[in-house]
Design an enzyme around this catalytic site. Structure first.
Site, short mmCIF file in Angstrom:
data_model
loop_
_atom_site.label_atom_id
_atom_site.label_comp_id
_atom_site.label_asym_id
_atom_site.label_seq_id
_atom_site.Cartn_x
_atom_site.Cartn_y
_atom_site.Cartn_z
N GLY A 49 0.83 -1.20 0.00
CA GLY A 49 0.00 0.00 0.00
C GLY A 49 0.86 1.24 0.00
O GLY A 49 2.02 1.22 -0.41
N CYS A 50 0.29 2.34 0.46
CA CYS A 50 1.02 3.62 0.50
C CYS A 50 2.37 3.45 1.19
O CYS A 50 2.44 2.96 2.31
CB CYS A 50 0.19 4.67 1.23
SG CYS A 50 1.04 6.24 1.46
N PHE A 51 3.43 3.85 0.52
CA PHE A 51 4.76 3.57 1.06
C PHE A 51 5.12 4.39 2.29
O PHE A 51 6.08 4.08 2.98
CB PHE A 51 5.86 3.70 0.01
CG PHE A 51 5.85 4.91 -0.89
CD1 PHE A 51 5.31 6.12 -0.51
CD2 PHE A 51 6.40 4.83 -2.17
CE1 PHE A 51 5.32 7.22 -1.34
CE2 PHE A 51 6.43 5.93 -3.02
CZ PHE A 51 5.89 7.13 -2.60
N TRP A 52 4.33 5.41 2.61
CA TRP A 52 4.61 6.16 3.84
C TRP A 52 4.56 5.26 5.06
O TRP A 52 5.46 5.26 5.89
CB TRP A 52 3.59 7.28 4.01
CG TRP A 52 3.67 8.39 3.00
CD1 TRP A 52 4.67 8.61 2.09
CD2 TRP A 52 2.71 9.42 2.81
NE1 TRP A 52 4.39 9.73 1.33
CE2 TRP A 52 3.19 10.25 1.76
CE3 TRP A 52 1.50 9.73 3.42
CZ2 TRP A 52 2.48 11.37 1.32
CZ3 TRP A 52 0.78 10.85 2.98
CH2 TRP A 52 1.29 11.65 1.93
N TYR A 195 -3.45 11.89 7.05
CA TYR A 195 -3.37 10.52 6.53
C TYR A 195 -2.55 9.65 7.46
O TYR A 195 -2.93 8.52 7.76
CB TYR A 195 -2.76 10.53 5.13
CG TYR A 195 -2.75 9.17 4.46
CD1 TYR A 195 -3.75 8.82 3.56
CD2 TYR A 195 -1.73 8.24 4.72
CE1 TYR A 195 -3.75 7.57 2.95
CE2 TYR A 195 -1.72 7.01 4.11
CZ TYR A 195 -2.73 6.67 3.22
OH TYR A 195 -2.73 5.43 2.63
#
Length: 221
Positions: A49-52, A195
């Site tokens: 998913g989102c790499f953050w 987020y």
């Protein structure tokens, strides 16, 4: 579908999605097949998913030397955020982890990935983010990692830990392209980002709760 809300940081304006549902948090068992590696350093490429959040969680894992957010699966020409977020580049948002196998095994990294970071039953989405760029994937760097990955997916798939089938692909390594500088260490540098607060901070909390012995004193660079 992506519904964007603006995130103002000391870099370009980024668009992210509104909340839908959180990933499952499941304390999975250790990998049954996870042979020791004698090398002092090894590399893992994983997508979740989102790499953050993926980068933020693995930077806190003991034995991890460094974590870098980036893109994997497409070409050099499309390894850019503005060309990847629409899902047509072939890239997944991914991380490249350099780790000490004497402190943390490849199987343990997979255990963390699917326990607190990514839901292995979802196809082309994680949390609020949908599209092939947000797929969960394992990208082995060699045959030994591929064996561990295949065995672990089979293990957790047969273990009854999830209500739906485990469908994570094991992808062939192509080239990992580092993401733009403003994506690096995003979770650590922007802890109040909406987020991060809603979707990624709970993953780090889960890591500390489920696997306290894996948590390092300070984040890896």
């Amino acid at each position: 579908m992506r519904r964007a809300f603006a995130v103002l940081i000391a870099a370009p304006l980024l668009a992210q999605c509104a909340p839908a549902q959180a990933e499952n948090i499941v304390k999975l068992p250790a990998a049954a097949y996870d042979p020791a590696v004698s090398a002092k350093r090894a590399t893992a490429v994983l997508a979740g998913g989102c790499f953050w959040g993926v980068e933020g969680v693995f930077s806190q894992v003991k034995g991890v030397i460094s974590v870098e957010a980036g893109y994997h699966g497409g070409s050099r020409a499309t390894a850019k955020y503005d060309l990847t977020h629409d899902g047509t580049s072939g890239h997944a948002e991914a991380v490249r982890i350099v780790y000490d196998p004497g402190q943390v095994s490849y199987g343990t990294l997979l255990r963390v990935l699917f326990s607190v970071v990514a839901d292995p039953t979802l196809k082309n989405r994680q949390g609020p983010d949908a599209g092939t760029q947000y797929r969960a994937a394992i990208v082995p760097m060699d045959a030994a990692q591929r064996q561990v990955a295949t065995a672990y997916l089979a293990q957790i798939g047969k273990g009854g830990y999830f209500r739906k089938p485990v469908i994570v692909p094991v992808e062939r390594y192509k080239t990992f392209y580092p993401a733009e500088s403003y994506h690096q260490n995003f979770m650590r540098l922007h802890p109040a980002n909406p987020y991060i607060v809603r979707w990624d901070a709970p993953k780090l909390t889960a890591l500390k709760r489920l696997f306290p012995g894996l948590v390092r004193g300070a984040p890896a660079p």
